[in-house]
Every structure is written in structure tokens, then in C-alpha cells.
Design an enzyme around this catalytic site. Structure first.
Site, mmCIF file in Angstrom:
data_model
loop_
_atom_site.group_PDB
_atom_site.id
_atom_site.type_symbol
_atom_site.label_atom_id
_atom_site.label_comp_id
_atom_site.label_asym_id
_atom_site.label_seq_id
_atom_site.Cartn_x
_atom_site.Cartn_y
_atom_site.Cartn_z
ATOM 1 N N LYS A 1 0.745 -1.354 0.087
ATOM 2 C CA LYS A 1 0.163 0.067 -0.002
ATOM 3 C C LYS A 1 0.796 1.190 0.036
ATOM 4 C CE LYS A 1 -4.350 -2.119 1.183
ATOM 5 N NZ LYS A 1 -5.207 -2.438 2.408
ATOM 6 N N ARG B 1 -3.405 -10.393 4.427
ATOM 7 C CA ARG B 1 -3.803 -10.455 3.213
ATOM 8 C C ARG B 1 -2.597 -9.712 2.402
ATOM 9 N NH1 ARG B 1 -5.986 -6.983 -0.698
ATOM 10 N NH2 ARG B 1 -7.773 -7.738 -1.796
HETATM 11 N N1 HH2 Z 1 -7.535 -3.974 0.755
HETATM 12 C C1 HH2 Z 1 -7.816 -4.054 -0.340
HETATM 13 C C2 HH2 Z 1 -8.764 -4.839 -0.897
HETATM 14 N N2 HH2 Z 1 -9.600 -5.722 -0.006
HETATM 15 N N3 HH2 Z 1 -9.724 -6.324 2.301
HETATM 16 C C3 HH2 Z 1 -9.421 -6.481 3.576
HETATM 17 N N4 HH2 Z 1 -10.240 -7.157 4.516
HETATM 18 N N5 HH2 Z 1 -8.424 -5.720 3.880
HETATM 19 C C4 HH2 Z 1 -7.684 -4.858 3.160
HETATM 20 O O1 HH2 Z 1 -6.923 -4.166 3.870
HETATM 21 C C5 HH2 Z 1 -8.185 -4.813 1.703
HETATM 22 C C6 HH2 Z 1 -9.233 -5.696 1.297
HETATM 23 C C7 HH2 Z 1 -7.042 -3.363 -1.211
HETATM 24 O O2 HH2 Z 1 -6.142 -4.025 -1.982
HETATM 25 P P1 HH2 Z 1 -5.886 -4.708 -3.561
HETATM 26 O O3 HH2 Z 1 -6.808 -5.894 -3.350
HETATM 27 O O4 HH2 Z 1 -4.374 -5.018 -3.499
HETATM 28 O O5 HH2 Z 1 -6.192 -3.755 -4.433
HETATM 29 P P2 HH2 Z 1 -7.664 -3.229 -5.212
HETATM 30 O O6 HH2 Z 1 -8.600 -3.058 -4.175
HETATM 31 O O7 HH2 Z 1 -7.251 -1.955 -6.030
HETATM 32 O O8 HH2 Z 1 -8.109 -4.468 -5.982
#
Ligand code: HH2
Length: 270
Positions: A212, A247
């Protein structure tokens, strides 16, 4: 015995995720990637068809289903890891559970879709309730808290009560401070520093620090995929303060880091 941990590998089937958007939009590529993450030690694979990055546009239900269902079917059939569906929509969760998922990861903590709580209760599956201030489109514009940890704890307490009232069993509920969701760098660091106050809620704590932007701010790494060491460091500190589900995009280095943390802190080589 040392305290256990689970690594949740991210399988984004999206064109626009902040660190890996577009890489796994083809179902075959997403399935291969998920299997690789499971082989690296992911106990859970978090499959998502809608980006939640700051400024992201919402995705329609039909498109989200089209992206995630074939991937979940194949990854569930392959075995080796539990499947989580990263969605805010009841219809997507219902179809994902039917396709073999056993965990619902809702970044709105059951606030976006009034039908989602009943889907989780009926399935008897695990769920993650995450804190977010605002919505993904606007959340990073002016995040403000008087006491970020106190407010996140109060929010999660209220959401746990809501989930229990909807018939979700207490042992199925996990909580997440929502790193980067309506938070400044200082808010994220304070939440990580005082994560024990979130663990005191008595539910497993999930953290999502992976790649992040706050890690980029600290390290000067502008390219998200170069934030792996920073991700491992943040996860090790979160583990030390009581988190148990991590995660991440980079499973193998995270498993190594957490194994060392667990062995050092608890005299165990989990
Ligand atoms: N962060 C993201 C997405 N889902 N779920 C939980 N429980 N906790 C988190 O911190 C979290 C999450 C964001 O990350 P990412 O999936 O890499 O990116 P994007 O939302 O752009 O797909």
C-alpha cells in the site's frame, strides 16, 4: 505452542487494482496465479472482481460475477486453500459460496448491501468486517479522526453486534482496521502500533498492508511491486501486536517473515 497465523493471498481479477491491475484478468492466468499462491503457503485465496483502490469506479453485478465465478470454481476444485470472495454484493457472495468459497470479505462490513448479512448467516461461512471511512471513490480526500484507534474499535464493535444480530456466529467473525481506507500515513501507523486494542475485541484480526501507498511514502518506493520488504516488516509488527490473518500479494516472503516472527516470539516454528 506458538500463536498461529494464516496468509491470505490476493487474486485480483480486475483491470484496475492499484498494484497488479490487469495482470490476472484472464481467468486462466488468475487460476494459475491462485494455485501458485496456495503452493507458496496461502491458507486462504481472496478472489476479487472489483477494485477498492482510491478513486476506483464501481463494477456492475453481472461483470463482477463473470470475472470471479470461473476462477473460484477452479480454485475451489483444486483444493489446498480456502476461497474468500472479496465483494460487497449479496448476489456475488451467494454465487461465490455456491461455487466453493467459504469466506466473505466485505470492505464495507455489511453496510453496502442489506441482503449480504443473511447470505453469510445462512451459509455459516467466515466473514471479515473491515473499517472504512467514506467510500473508495472519495475516502482519501480528507480522512479525519479525533482518535483513529478508538473510532475504529467503536465501529468494529457496532458492526460485530450487527452481524451477531443477523445470525452470524461469533466464531465466524473476523475484524480488520482497513489500512489505507480513509486513512493518512499517520492513521495507518497508529492503527498498526496499537493493533492490540483491536485484537482485544476478541475476534481474529485481519490486516491488509500489502504494497500500500503508505509503505511507498515511508520507503520512497513509488512502484508498488517493490514494496515487498516493507510489506513483510509491517506484517511482522502486526503479528507481534495480535493480528492473525495477513492479506498479501507476495505470499512466500510473508510466510517466511511470519514464521521467523512466530518462532522468535513464541519459541515455536509454526
Ligand atoms: N485491501 C484491499 C482490498 N481488500 N480486504 C481487507 N479485508 N483488508 C484490506 O486491507 C483490503 C481488502 C485493497 O488492496 P488490493 O486488493 O490489492 O487492491 P484493489 O482493491 O485495487 O484490488
Amino acid at each position: 505452542m506458538g500463536r498461529g497465523f494464516s496468509v491470505m493471498g490476493v487474486v485480483n481479477v480486475t483491470p484496475d487494482s492499484f498494484s497488479d491491475g490487469g495482470q490476472w484478468l484472464d481467468p486462466a492466468a488468475a487460476i494459475a496465479h491462485g494455485r501458485e499462491l496456495a503452493a507458496e503457503g496461502a491458507a486462504i485465496l481472496d478472489v476479487g472482481g472489483e477494485s477498492t483502490r482510491p478513486g476506483a469506479e464501481p463494477v456492475g453485478e453481472a461483470e463482477e460475477l463473470r470475472r470471479v465465478i470461473p476462477v473460484i470454481e477452479r480454485l475451489a476444485a483444486a483444493g489446498g486453500a480456502a476461497i474468500s470472495i472479496d465483494t460487497t454484493k449479496a448476489a456475488v457472495a451467494r454465487a461465490a459460496l455456491a461455487a466453493g468459497a467459504s469466506y466473505v470479505n466485505d470492505v464495507t462490513a455489511l453496510r453496502a448491501d442489506p441482503a449480504l448479512a443473511a447470505v453469510v448467516a445462512e451459509a455459516g461461512c467466515d466473514c471479515c468486517l473491515m473499517h472504512m471511512q467514506g467510500s473508495p471513490r472519495t475516502m482519501q480526500e480528507h480522512p479525519h479522526y479525533d482518535d483513529v484507534v478508538g473510532e475504529v474499535v467503536a465501529f468494529l464493535e457496532e458492526r460485530v453486534a450487527f452481524a451477531l444480530a443477523a445470525g452470524i456466529a461469533a466464531e465466524r467473525i473476523q475484524v480488520d482496521p482497513g489500512i489505507g481506507f480513509g486513512k493518512t500515513l499517520e492513521h495507518n501507523l497508529e492503527l498498526l502500533r496499537r493493533l492490540n486494542e483491536i485484537a482485544a475485541l476478541g475476534h481474529p484480526v485481519v490486516v491488509g498492508v500489502s504494497r500500500k501507498s503508505f509503505l511507498g511514502r515511508i520507503t520512497g518506493r513509488e512502484v508498488a511491486s517493490e514494496r515487498v520488504a516493507a510489506t513483510v516488516a509491517a506484517n511482522v509488527l502486526a503479528y507481534e501486536r495480535g493480528a492473525s490473518v495477513f492479506r498479501v500479494h507476495d505470499v512466500a516472503p510473508t510466510v517466511d517473515g511470519l514464521r521467523v516472527a512466530s518462532a522468535t516470539l513464541r519459541g515455536d516454528d509454526a
